[in-house]
Design a protein around this motif. Structure first.
Motif, PDB file in Angstrom:
ATOM      1  N   GLU A  29     -20.183  -0.907 -42.797  1.00  0.00           N
ATOM      2  CA  GLU A  29     -19.049  -1.797 -42.533  1.00  0.00           C
ATOM      3  C   GLU A  29     -19.090  -2.208 -41.055  1.00  0.00           C
ATOM      4  N   TRP A  30     -18.074  -2.954 -40.637  1.00  0.00           N
ATOM      5  CA  TRP A  30     -18.074  -3.433 -39.243  1.00  0.00           C
ATOM      6  C   TRP A  30     -17.809  -2.326 -38.224  1.00  0.00           C
TER       7      TRP A  30
ATOM      8  N   TYR B 262     -25.867  -1.252 -35.284  1.00  0.00           N
ATOM      9  CA  TYR B 262     -25.207  -1.261 -33.969  1.00  0.00           C
ATOM     10  C   TYR B 262     -25.914  -0.373 -32.948  1.00  0.00           C
TER      11      TYR B 262
ATOM     12  N   MET C  43     -19.164  -6.834 -34.494  1.00  0.00           N
ATOM     13  CA  MET C  43     -19.655  -7.635 -35.612  1.00  0.00           C
ATOM     14  C   MET C  43     -20.020  -9.044 -35.152  1.00  0.00           C
ATOM     15  N   ASN C  44     -19.162  -9.630 -34.319  1.00  0.00           N
ATOM     16  CA  ASN C  44     -19.395 -11.005 -33.876  1.00  0.00           C
ATOM     17  C   ASN C  44     -20.572 -11.122 -32.911  1.00  0.00           C
TER      18      ASN C  44
ATOM     19  N   PHE D 174     -26.898 -11.671 -37.237  1.00  0.00           N
ATOM     20  CA  PHE D 174     -27.015 -11.334 -38.655  1.00  0.00           C
ATOM     21  C   PHE D 174     -28.406 -11.633 -39.216  1.00  0.00           C
TER      22      PHE D 174
ATOM     23  N   CYS E   3     -18.270  -4.797 -46.718  1.00  0.00           N
ATOM     24  CA  CYS E   3     -17.645  -5.611 -45.662  1.00  0.00           C
ATOM     25  C   CYS E   3     -18.750  -6.398 -44.955  1.00  0.00           C
ATOM     26  N   LEU E   4     -18.959  -6.191 -43.677  1.00  0.00           N
ATOM     27  CA  LEU E   4     -20.100  -6.784 -42.975  1.00  0.00           C
ATOM     28  C   LEU E   4     -21.379  -6.597 -43.797  1.00  0.00           C
TER      29      LEU E   4
ATOM     30  N   GLY F 126     -17.862  -8.703 -49.194  1.00  0.00           N
ATOM     31  CA  GLY F 126     -18.384  -9.448 -48.059  1.00  0.00           C
ATOM     32  C   GLY F 126     -19.163 -10.660 -48.540  1.00  0.00           C
TER      33      GLY F 126
ATOM     34  N   PRO G 174     -21.287 -14.098 -46.748  1.00  0.00           N
ATOM     35  CA  PRO G 174     -21.661 -14.760 -45.500  1.00  0.00           C
ATOM     36  C   PRO G 174     -21.343 -16.250 -45.545  1.00  0.00           C
TER      37      PRO G 174
END
Length: 224
Positions: free
Chosen positions: A35-36, A63, A80-81, A85, A113-114, A137, A139
């Protein structure tokens, strides 16, 4: 149950992740996307569950060691931002898929999620995959057009979700159907992130267990 490993991306750079192996030696593989919040203990726990269910499961750390605490949505959004991706999917996730496929095993991709969005991007851009399971999620279409999806997908969405909204889900479902793609889609009267048992405010055990059973059955059917 599992262990931290490093593996190579297609571009030769090193990536790391959490690997949990099934008891049998020739198990199919599942790449599990965070997830994020990052590669949390909860995601590692899902890898352990996949291993018990008969899959080698690898969660790449997108991450690079950063895990955001559950209360800090601002920090999670920032992480996340700032994630590339396409690089994360075509390099880190693909490297994880190649790692699991090295003995000829079939490999699936799942994410939350992400990670759900990454799963759909991977279904277009990662050739090593045989099947994908998406959790809440989607995209942007410029990252992965439904018409370009190359593998069967199963998808799980929450009706009370203001990020991956029911309208967004319906549009995705229509686009997949219009393109003649294989999609099993399930909706749950639950909140976004309902599978995450560490977040009591949104966790829905009944929905989570139903979705888990469907996901593992789907992977057994497609991956062996």
């Amino acid at each position: 149950m599992g262990t931290s490993i490093s593996f190579k991306r297609p571009d030769g750079k090193d990536a790391s992740g959490y690997l949990a192996n099934a008891a049998r030696g020739n198990a199919p593989g599942v790449v599990v996307i965070q997830e994020w919040w990052g590669l949390s203990d909860q995601i590692k726990g899902l890898c352990d569950r996949f291993a018990v269910a008969g899959f080698d499961a690898l969660a790449p750390d997108l991450y690079k060691g950063k895990v955001v605490p559950y209360h800090d949505t601002d920090a999670a959004g920032k992480e996340m931002n700032s994630l590339d991706f396409m690089d994360a999917t075509t390099q880190t996730v693909r490297g994880a898929a190649q790692y699991l496929a090295k003995n000829g095993a079939k490999v699936g991709l799942t994410g939350f999620c992400l990670g759900g969005a990454v799963t759909i991007i991977g279904s277009v851009h990662v050739p090593e995959l045989t099947a994908g399971v998406v959790f809440y999620g989607i995209p942007p279409e410029q990252a992965a057009k439904p018409a370009d999806v190359r593998i069967p997908l199963q998808a799980h969405f929450a009706n009370k979700d203001d990020w991956c909204t029911p309208e967004l889900v319906s549009n995705f479902e229509k686009a997949m159907k219009a393109a003649g793609k294989s999609l099993e889609l399930f909706r749950y009267d639950a909140e976004h992130a309902f599978v995450n048992e560490q977040r009591q405010s949104v966790h829905d055990r009944e929905a989570a267990e139903l979705a888990w059973g469907r996901a593992t059955d789907f992977f057994k059917k497609h991956l062996g």
